[in-house]
Motif scaffolding. Structure first.
Motif, PDB file in Angstrom:
ATOM      1  N   ALA A  17       0.834  -1.211   0.000  1.00  0.00           N
ATOM      2  CA  ALA A  17       0.000   0.000   0.000  1.00  0.00           C
ATOM      3  C   ALA A  17       0.867   1.258   0.000  1.00  0.00           C
ATOM      4  CB  ALA A  17      -0.930   0.001   1.204  1.00  0.00           C
ATOM      5  N   ARG A  18       1.999   1.216   0.704  1.00  0.00           N
ATOM      6  CA  ARG A  18       2.911   2.360   0.724  1.00  0.00           C
ATOM      7  C   ARG A  18       3.539   2.558  -0.658  1.00  0.00           C
ATOM      8  NH1 ARG A  18       5.511   4.443   5.152  1.00  0.00           N
ATOM      9  NH2 ARG A  18       3.584   3.882   6.241  1.00  0.00           N
ATOM     10  N   PHE A  19       3.914   1.442  -1.304  1.00  0.00           N
ATOM     11  CA  PHE A  19       4.404   1.533  -2.674  1.00  0.00           C
ATOM     12  C   PHE A  19       3.351   2.187  -3.568  1.00  0.00           C
ATOM     13  CE2 PHE A  19       7.852  -1.745  -2.198  1.00  0.00           C
ATOM     14  CZ  PHE A  19       8.860  -0.969  -2.740  1.00  0.00           C
ATOM     15  N   CYS A  20       2.083   1.834  -3.334  1.00  0.00           N
ATOM     16  CA  CYS A  20       0.983   2.372  -4.128  1.00  0.00           C
ATOM     17  C   CYS A  20       0.885   3.889  -3.940  1.00  0.00           C
ATOM     18  CB  CYS A  20      -0.313   1.700  -3.684  1.00  0.00           C
ATOM     19  SG  CYS A  20      -1.534   1.515  -4.971  1.00  0.00           S
ATOM     20  N   LEU A  21       1.025   4.333  -2.711  1.00  0.00           N
ATOM     21  CA  LEU A  21       0.963   5.759  -2.408  1.00  0.00           C
ATOM     22  C   LEU A  21       2.100   6.505  -3.094  1.00  0.00           C
ATOM     23  CD1 LEU A  21      -0.257   8.146  -0.862  1.00  0.00           C
ATOM     24  CD2 LEU A  21       1.158   7.492   1.098  1.00  0.00           C
ATOM     25  N   TYR A  22       3.294   5.972  -2.997  1.00  0.00           N
ATOM     26  CA  TYR A  22       4.443   6.614  -3.619  1.00  0.00           C
ATOM     27  C   TYR A  22       4.359   6.547  -5.142  1.00  0.00           C
ATOM     28  CZ  TYR A  22       6.517   6.521   1.061  1.00  0.00           C
ATOM     29  OH  TYR A  22       6.761   6.705   2.392  1.00  0.00           O
ATOM     30  N   PHE A  23       3.737   5.488  -5.653  1.00  0.00           N
ATOM     31  CA  PHE A  23       3.582   5.344  -7.094  1.00  0.00           C
ATOM     32  C   PHE A  23       2.722   6.453  -7.670  1.00  0.00           C
ATOM     33  CE2 PHE A  23       1.575   2.630 -10.660  1.00  0.00           C
ATOM     34  CZ  PHE A  23       2.478   3.123 -11.581  1.00  0.00           C
ATOM     35  N   VAL A  24       1.594   6.740  -7.016  1.00  0.00           N
ATOM     36  CA  VAL A  24       0.709   7.779  -7.543  1.00  0.00           C
ATOM     37  C   VAL A  24       1.360   9.154  -7.403  1.00  0.00           C
ATOM     38  CG1 VAL A  24      -0.603   8.260  -5.427  1.00  0.00           C
ATOM     39  CG2 VAL A  24      -1.700   8.508  -7.648  1.00  0.00           C
ATOM     40  N   LEU A  25       2.163   9.357  -6.384  1.00  0.00           N
ATOM     41  CA  LEU A  25       2.887  10.621  -6.252  1.00  0.00           C
ATOM     42  C   LEU A  25       3.903  10.785  -7.382  1.00  0.00           C
ATOM     43  CD1 LEU A  25       3.522  10.767  -2.386  1.00  0.00           C
ATOM     44  CD2 LEU A  25       1.944  12.181  -3.710  1.00  0.00           C
ATOM     45  N   TRP A  73      -5.670   5.714   2.034  1.00  0.00           N
ATOM     46  CA  TRP A  73      -6.456   4.907   2.967  1.00  0.00           C
ATOM     47  C   TRP A  73      -5.586   3.913   3.726  1.00  0.00           C
ATOM     48  CZ3 TRP A  73      -9.306  -0.061   1.344  1.00  0.00           C
ATOM     49  CH2 TRP A  73      -9.985  -0.602   2.435  1.00  0.00           C
ATOM     50  N   LYS A  74      -4.700   3.226   2.994  1.00  0.00           N
ATOM     51  CA  LYS A  74      -3.923   2.161   3.630  1.00  0.00           C
ATOM     52  C   LYS A  74      -2.433   2.460   3.743  1.00  0.00           C
ATOM     53  CE  LYS A  74      -6.730  -1.948   2.976  1.00  0.00           C
ATOM     54  NZ  LYS A  74      -6.706  -3.384   2.572  1.00  0.00           N
ATOM     55  N   GLY A  75      -1.924   3.332   2.889  1.00  0.00           N
ATOM     56  CA  GLY A  75      -0.480   3.526   2.839  1.00  0.00           C
ATOM     57  C   GLY A  75       0.060   4.598   3.755  1.00  0.00           C
ATOM     58  N   ARG A  76      -0.811   5.487   4.279  1.00  0.00           N
ATOM     59  CA  ARG A  76      -0.288   6.576   5.114  1.00  0.00           C
ATOM     60  C   ARG A  76      -0.103   6.164   6.565  1.00  0.00           C
ATOM     61  NH1 ARG A  76      -4.540   9.179   7.825  1.00  0.00           N
ATOM     62  NH2 ARG A  76      -6.624   8.483   7.189  1.00  0.00           N
ATOM     63  N   ARG A  77      -0.566   4.952   6.915  1.00  0.00           N
ATOM     64  CA  ARG A  77      -0.427   4.494   8.288  1.00  0.00           C
ATOM     65  C   ARG A  77       1.024   4.169   8.596  1.00  0.00           C
ATOM     66  NH1 ARG A  77      -5.295   0.030   7.773  1.00  0.00           N
ATOM     67  NH2 ARG A  77      -6.985   1.501   7.306  1.00  0.00           N
ATOM     68  N   GLY A  78       1.431   4.429   9.815  1.00  0.00           N
ATOM     69  CA  GLY A  78       2.792   4.126  10.232  1.00  0.00           C
ATOM     70  C   GLY A  78       3.754   5.254   9.929  1.00  0.00           C
ATOM     71  N   ALA A  79       5.000   5.053  10.347  1.00  0.00           N
ATOM     72  CA  ALA A  79       6.035   6.078  10.181  1.00  0.00           C
ATOM     73  C   ALA A  79       6.517   6.132   8.735  1.00  0.00           C
ATOM     74  CB  ALA A  79       7.211   5.776  11.107  1.00  0.00           C
ATOM     75  N   HIS A  80       6.890   7.324   8.290  1.00  0.00           N
ATOM     76  CA  HIS A  80       7.432   7.541   6.951  1.00  0.00           C
ATOM     77  C   HIS A  80       8.877   8.001   7.108  1.00  0.00           C
ATOM     78  CE1 HIS A  80       3.578   7.519   4.559  1.00  0.00           C
ATOM     79  NE2 HIS A  80       3.120   7.637   5.797  1.00  0.00           N
ATOM     80  N   GLY A 115      -5.659   2.051 -12.372  1.00  0.00           N
ATOM     81  CA  GLY A 115      -5.434   2.141 -10.934  1.00  0.00           C
ATOM     82  C   GLY A 115      -6.204   1.092 -10.163  1.00  0.00           C
ATOM     83  N   THR A 116      -7.439   0.828 -10.586  1.00  0.00           N
ATOM     84  CA  THR A 116      -8.235  -0.204  -9.921  1.00  0.00           C
ATOM     85  C   THR A 116      -7.589  -1.570 -10.092  1.00  0.00           C
ATOM     86  OG1 THR A 116     -10.259   1.065 -10.335  1.00  0.00           O
ATOM     87  CG2 THR A 116     -10.519  -1.264  -9.791  1.00  0.00           C
ATOM     88  N   GLY A 117      -6.988  -1.811 -11.257  1.00  0.00           N
ATOM     89  CA  GLY A 117      -6.278  -3.061 -11.467  1.00  0.00           C
ATOM     90  C   GLY A 117      -5.139  -3.241 -10.478  1.00  0.00           C
ATOM     91  N   TRP A 118      -4.380  -2.165 -10.241  1.00  0.00           N
ATOM     92  CA  TRP A 118      -3.287  -2.231  -9.256  1.00  0.00           C
ATOM     93  C   TRP A 118      -3.830  -2.488  -7.855  1.00  0.00           C
ATOM     94  CZ3 TRP A 118       1.642  -2.976  -9.941  1.00  0.00           C
ATOM     95  CH2 TRP A 118       2.251  -2.586 -11.141  1.00  0.00           C
ATOM     96  N   ILE A 119      -4.925  -1.841  -7.496  1.00  0.00           N
ATOM     97  CA  ILE A 119      -5.510  -2.040  -6.165  1.00  0.00           C
ATOM     98  C   ILE A 119      -5.946  -3.493  -5.993  1.00  0.00           C
ATOM     99  CG2 ILE A 119      -7.448  -1.432  -4.668  1.00  0.00           C
ATOM    100  CD1 ILE A 119      -7.351   1.373  -5.985  1.00  0.00           C
ATOM    101  N   LEU A 120      -6.633  -4.043  -7.001  1.00  0.00           N
ATOM    102  CA  LEU A 120      -7.078  -5.430  -6.936  1.00  0.00           C
ATOM    103  C   LEU A 120      -5.894  -6.385  -6.868  1.00  0.00           C
ATOM    104  CD1 LEU A 120      -9.921  -5.215  -9.606  1.00  0.00           C
ATOM    105  CD2 LEU A 120     -10.228  -5.537  -7.138  1.00  0.00           C
ATOM    106  N   TYR A 121      -4.820  -6.041  -7.596  1.00  0.00           N
ATOM    107  CA  TYR A 121      -3.613  -6.878  -7.569  1.00  0.00           C
ATOM    108  C   TYR A 121      -2.998  -6.905  -6.171  1.00  0.00           C
ATOM    109  CZ  TYR A 121       1.266  -8.194  -8.331  1.00  0.00           C
ATOM    110  OH  TYR A 121       2.492  -8.778  -8.239  1.00  0.00           O
ATOM    111  N   PHE A 122      -2.852  -5.726  -5.563  1.00  0.00           N
ATOM    112  CA  PHE A 122      -2.267  -5.675  -4.217  1.00  0.00           C
ATOM    113  C   PHE A 122      -3.135  -6.411  -3.200  1.00  0.00           C
ATOM    114  CE2 PHE A 122       0.188  -1.759  -5.608  1.00  0.00           C
ATOM    115  CZ  PHE A 122       1.417  -2.389  -5.519  1.00  0.00           C
ATOM    116  N   GLU A 123      -4.447  -6.273  -3.330  1.00  0.00           N
ATOM    117  CA  GLU A 123      -5.344  -6.982  -2.412  1.00  0.00           C
ATOM    118  C   GLU A 123      -5.272  -8.489  -2.632  1.00  0.00           C
ATOM    119  OE1 GLU A 123      -7.255  -5.936   0.135  1.00  0.00           O
ATOM    120  OE2 GLU A 123      -6.404  -3.933  -0.099  1.00  0.00           O
ATOM    121  N   SER A 124      -5.062  -8.912  -3.872  1.00  0.00           N
ATOM    122  CA  SER A 124      -5.009 -10.345  -4.159  1.00  0.00           C
ATOM    123  C   SER A 124      -3.726 -10.983  -3.639  1.00  0.00           C
ATOM    124  CB  SER A 124      -5.161 -10.598  -5.660  1.00  0.00           C
ATOM    125  OG  SER A 124      -4.083 -10.031  -6.391  1.00  0.00           O
ATOM    126  N   ILE A 125      -2.599 -10.256  -3.683  1.00  0.00           N
ATOM    127  CA  ILE A 125      -1.365 -10.857  -3.182  1.00  0.00           C
ATOM    128  C   ILE A 125      -1.349 -10.891  -1.659  1.00  0.00           C
ATOM    129  CG2 ILE A 125      -0.024 -10.178  -5.203  1.00  0.00           C
ATOM    130  CD1 ILE A 125       1.211  -7.941  -3.612  1.00  0.00           C
TER     131      ILE A 125
END
Length: 297
Positions: free
Chosen positions: A41-49, A213-220, A88-98
């Motif tokens: 999820a963090r990779f996803c956040l950085y990817f869109v940035l 939603w999921k990637g901003r949790r925790g320390a950066h 983007g939805t494809g990437w989200i579904l992929y991350f959820e599936s793995i």
């Protein structure tokens, strides 16, 4: 109406396709190296940035009129954003599936999306390739499937069977994104510059929402930023290469060709990560290279 793949000058789409192939391959290799330090999820956040920076920068430098400046630009803008919503939805579904299923199977299944794109391009876009080109595309796709497969390990845990529909829906989303992108280029006010704007908007609405939603949790930490933003920047550059190639080239070839990045990733893993390449992988690399030679018209 058929769209002949050879209509556009070859280098207008082959060059950005090969650049995208290289960037995707190195980017995935770096993800492979640092995936233990950064969550998907963090990779996803950085990817869109990273994608927003690359796409909006390209749009700003392009000097094109915004698609909404012309009355007939609304259809292009809507379809362009829709294409990247699917992506983007494809990437989200992929991350959820793995997260829910075995990465060995999910990864292999996700590598099959170029095959579905070829089918969609034939049915919905009327793209027709020569017999040798279809054989070459089949070699590329088959080689990618072989490189993406690895035997299931004992430590792999399956939390639920929802990974099966999630993986299939990701496959459909990615194939739909490529097909819609190619169709959008046939509309008035279309250009690769304006498509970059659509990509930034669609990515922010899909990947951005998921990442926040999921990637901003925790320390950066700065280390996490560097280890994730660099590969995601290369992936974003690869997306830009595909975006440019799709304007002039046939989706039936551009998508399988750029989807052959596991060849570059495997080479990176062997040279940098010191991973051993199996005999099957050498055979798959050979199949992909032969297919890449015969793909262009």
């Amino acid at each position: 109406m058929d769209h002949a793949p050879a209509a556009a000058p070859l280098m207008l789409w082959l060059t950005p396709s090969l650049i995208a192939l290289f960037l995707y391959g190195i980017g995935q290799g770096l993800v492979k190296k640092y995936i233990g330090e950064v969550s998907p999820a963090r990779f996803c956040l950085y990817f869109v940035l990273a994608r927003s920076i690359v796409f909006l920068g390209y749009y700003a430098l392009g000097g094109e009129r915004p698609p909404l400046a012309a009355p007939d630009g609304y259809a292009f803008l809507g379809l362009g954003v829709l294409a990247y919503l699917f992506d983007g939805t494809g990437w989200i579904l992929y991350f959820e599936s793995i997260i829910a299923g075995p990465i060995t199977i999910v990864g292999t299944l996700s590598a099959a999306y170029p095959a579905l794109t070829v089918v969609f391009a034939r049915v919905f876009l009327g793209e027709q390739l020569q017999g040798l080109q279809y054989a070459a595309v089949a070699l590329v796709i088959g080689g990618c499937l072989g490189l993406s497969y690895s035997p299931a390990g004992e430590g792999q845990k399956i939390t639920s069977r929802r990974w099966i529909p999630l993986s299939f829906m990701a496959l459909v989303c990615w194939a739909s994104a490529g097909t819609i992108t190619k169709y959008a280029y046939t509309l008035p006010s279309s250009s690769e510059v304006n498509m970059a704007l659509c990509g930034a908007l669609g990515g922010a609405l899909s990947l951005g929402s998921y990442g926040l939603w999921k990637g901003r949790r925790g320390a950066h930490s700065l280390r996490a930023w560097l280890h994730s933003f660099a590969p995601m920047g290369m992936m974003a550059g690869g997306d830009l290469g595909v975006l440019v190639a799709m304007q002039a080239g046939p989706a039936s070839i551009v998508v399988p060709l750029t989807g052959a990045y596991p060849v570059v990733t495997l080479t990176f893993a062997a040279l940098v990560l010191k991973e051993r390449i199996a005999l099957l992988q050498y055979a798959c690399i050979a199949a992909i290279i032969v297919g890449m030679i015969f793909c262009p018209p």
